[in-house]
Design a protein around this motif. Structure first.
Motif, PDB file in Angstrom:
ATOM      1  N   LYS A  74     -11.447  -2.635   3.512  1.00 38.15           N
ATOM      2  CA  LYS A  74     -10.754  -1.972   2.542  1.00 38.15           C
ATOM      3  C   LYS A  74     -10.797  -2.834   1.227  1.00 38.15           C
ATOM      4  O   LYS A  74     -10.919  -4.115   1.283  1.00 38.15           O
ATOM      5  CB  LYS A  74      -9.290  -1.794   2.759  1.00 38.15           C
TER       6      LYS A  74
ATOM      7  N   ILE B 264     -11.070   6.909  -7.421  1.00 41.43           N
ATOM      8  CA  ILE B 264     -10.098   6.016  -6.531  1.00 41.43           C
ATOM      9  C   ILE B 264      -8.930   6.101  -7.185  1.00 41.43           C
ATOM     10  O   ILE B 264      -8.473   6.135  -8.298  1.00 41.43           O
ATOM     11  CB  ILE B 264     -10.714   4.553  -6.979  1.00 41.43           C
ATOM     12  N   GLN B 265      -7.875   6.078  -6.131  1.00 36.10           N
ATOM     13  CA  GLN B 265      -6.433   6.202  -6.396  1.00 36.10           C
ATOM     14  C   GLN B 265      -5.912   4.938  -7.064  1.00 36.10           C
ATOM     15  O   GLN B 265      -6.420   3.857  -7.087  1.00 36.10           O
ATOM     16  CB  GLN B 265      -5.451   6.488  -5.230  1.00 36.10           C
TER      17      GLN B 265
ATOM     18  N   ILE C  82      -1.359   4.223   0.950  1.00 34.31           N
ATOM     19  CA  ILE C  82      -2.846   4.773   0.241  1.00 34.31           C
ATOM     20  C   ILE C  82      -3.942   4.158   1.072  1.00 34.31           C
ATOM     21  O   ILE C  82      -5.149   5.047   1.427  1.00 34.31           O
ATOM     22  CB  ILE C  82      -2.959   4.527  -1.288  1.00 34.31           C
TER      23      ILE C  82
ATOM     24  N   THR D 113      -5.467   5.576   4.470  1.00 33.04           N
ATOM     25  CA  THR D 113      -6.341   6.892   4.412  1.00 33.04           C
ATOM     26  C   THR D 113      -7.203   6.611   3.494  1.00 33.04           C
ATOM     27  O   THR D 113      -8.221   7.752   3.199  1.00 33.04           O
ATOM     28  CB  THR D 113      -5.400   8.168   4.107  1.00 33.04           C
ATOM     29  N   ASN D 114      -7.380   5.676   2.705  1.00 33.46           N
ATOM     30  CA  ASN D 114      -8.356   5.586   1.474  1.00 33.46           C
ATOM     31  C   ASN D 114      -8.982   4.228   1.905  1.00 33.46           C
ATOM     32  O   ASN D 114      -8.456   3.140   2.072  1.00 33.46           O
ATOM     33  CB  ASN D 114      -7.872   5.923   0.211  1.00 33.46           C
ATOM     34  N   ASP D 115     -10.179   3.962   1.157  1.00 34.83           N
ATOM     35  CA  ASP D 115     -10.954   2.673   1.551  1.00 34.83           C
ATOM     36  C   ASP D 115     -10.808   1.712   0.245  1.00 34.83           C
ATOM     37  O   ASP D 115     -10.889   0.595   0.368  1.00 34.83           O
ATOM     38  CB  ASP D 115     -12.488   2.962   1.744  1.00 34.83           C
ATOM     39  N   CYS D 116     -10.385   2.278  -0.894  1.00 33.92           N
ATOM     40  CA  CYS D 116     -10.252   1.765  -2.023  1.00 33.92           C
ATOM     41  C   CYS D 116      -9.002   2.121  -2.933  1.00 33.92           C
ATOM     42  O   CYS D 116      -8.645   3.003  -2.927  1.00 33.92           O
ATOM     43  CB  CYS D 116     -11.378   1.815  -2.860  1.00 33.92           C
TER      44      CYS D 116
END
Length: 161
Positions: A10, A36-37, A79, A82-85
């Motif tokens: 991550k 990206i969030q 976040i 479920t997200n990598d970044c």
């Protein structure tokens, strides 16, 4: 890049600077360009306090700081599950605030932090804050807050940024 474990890692891009330095602008552009969030302490604070333009130049109280940075860390964990970044921008004027983030995120394994200190000429920062105050832009920090944070921080050392 031959390490197969890189895909499981991550990444948190931490953008830190004084109000008006350009950190949110940079974070938003990166967020859009790379899908990206993005989380912002200023935007969370404005949301939490339901700040309008007239009261936008007020500093965080200690209680508000704890709440906002705790909320930021909790949202970041959700976040990153479920997200990598993730991109996070904020003033992070104390080591305690950064440590709180790191400790909360420690439940996520193998995080790579990319930390950036954003700064520009003080006159540009102040001009940006004045422009925000005179426009419909809601920004929780204004000139008075800038001066207080600057006096508190002089230069926020950002864990080897």
């Amino acid at each position: 890049m031959g390490d197969g474990n890189m895909t499981n890692r991550k990444h948190v891009i931490l953008i830190i600077g004084l109000p008006g330095s350009g950190k949110t602008t940079i974070a938003k552009r990166l967020s859009r360009k790379y899908n990206i969030q993005h989380l912002s302490t200023e935007l969370l604070r404005a949301e939490y306090l339901n700040i309008d333009r007239e009261e936008s130049d007020c500093d965080f109280t200690e209680e508000q700081q704890k709440h906002i940075y705790s909320e930021l860390a909790n949202k970041a964990v959700k976040i990153l599950k479920t997200n990598d970044c993730l991109i996070i921008d904020g003033v992070f004027r104390s080591q305690i605030q950064r440590t709180q983030l790191y400790e909360t995120l420690s439940e996520i394994e193998d995080i790579n932090y990319l930390k950036f200190w954003i700064q520009c000429e003080e006159s540009i920062e102040v001009a940006r804050l004045i422009e925000r105050k005179n426009s419909n832009t809601i920004c929780p920090a204004g000139g008075e807050t800038f001066n207080k944070i600057k006096a508190d921080a002089v230069k926020i050392e950002c864990d080897n940024v």
